[in-house]
Design a protein around this motif. Structure first.
Motif: not given
Length: 259
Positions: A48-50, A83-84, A88-94
């Motif tokens: 959960d680093m990000s 990587r962070i 964040k991009l993966y979760f916030e703008n899939r």
């Protein structure tokens, strides 16, 4: 296609420089070349680093020994920040993330074929995301550019490239990926029951050992050298993939590193 319909434009919108690491960027992954395979790897920020969890079944030992700690320390801070951003991009703008990934995969396929090699992709280099269930919307111009009109616009990355080999390690039991996604189940210090179930389902098991103490057998199965290359789809069935401990895992006292 206008100036906003390009990979470069998507990078600018996302605020990143790219997603996939090329085959030559990791010494172990580069060894896949001797098998005629060019494998590109996606690295996210582990655990959960990000602020977003990407390793839902991680154990204390797994977290402490994470490969996020491996590699040249001089580059660790910059690598971690990149990587962070990706995570964040993966979760916030899939959709943006996945369309970038689609274009990068297409480029990597072309490059591999030009070198007379087979392309392959490991999307969980430092994460454990169930990609066979992650649907997204393909941008129309991306579908047009790559001649992917067959995609129903709400599918998965694995469905989009059905003839391309994907592979990963996972600690999430009971997964049923499509034929082009090969999984090796990872043993930790707390998932013996899951390991037994996945062995019964026919999966190979990856286990971590001290550098100079990799056994010939483990859990009643023969152990192969998992560091000879990274391309797990080439492994024989019914084996333990023996991995030598790396990074901070050398200090493990949890039982994650098996003796």
């Amino acid at each position: 296609m206008n100036k906003n319909e390009s990979l470069a434009a998507l990078y600018r919108e996302a605020g990143i420089n790219g997603l996939l690491s090329p085959p030559e960027s990791n010494p172990k992954v580069a060894k896949n070349g001797k098998l005629g395979v060019a494998a590109s790897v996606l690295h996210l920020a582990a655990g959960d680093m990000s602020g977003h969890e990407v390793c839902p079944k991680r154990s204390p030992g797994c977290s402490a020994a994470c490969l996020m700690t491996a590699g040249n320390p001089a580059y660790l801070q910059g690598k971690t920040q990149a990587r962070i951003k990706r995570t964040k991009l993966y979760f916030e703008n899939r959709d943006l993330f996945m369309n970038i990934l689609v274009l990068e995969i297409a480029k990597a396929i072309e490059k591999a074929k030009a070198a007379n090699m087979d392309p392959a992709f490991r999307l969980n280099g430092t994460s454990d995301i169930v990609y066979e269930k992650k649907k997204f919307k393909l941008y129309p111009w991306v579908a047009e550019k790559l001649n992917l009109r067959h995609f129903d616009n709400t599918g998965t990355i694995l469905e989009l490239f059905p003839d391309v080999q994907f592979y990963d390690y996972t600690k999430i039991p009971g997964r049923t990926p499509p034929p082009n996604y090969h999984l090796t189940f990872s043993e930790s210090e707390i998932n013996a029951e899951d390991v037994a179930k996945e062995m019964a389902r026919g999966l190979n098991i990856a286990s971590v050992f001290p550098i100079k103490a990799v056994p010939k057998t483990h859990l009643g199965r023969p152990v192969i050298d998992g560091d000879e290359h990274d391309y797990r789809p080439a492994d024989p069935a019914g084996v333990i993939v023996g991995l030598k401990v790396k990074g901070l895992g050398k200090q493990d006292a949890t039982g994650f590193v098996h003796t």
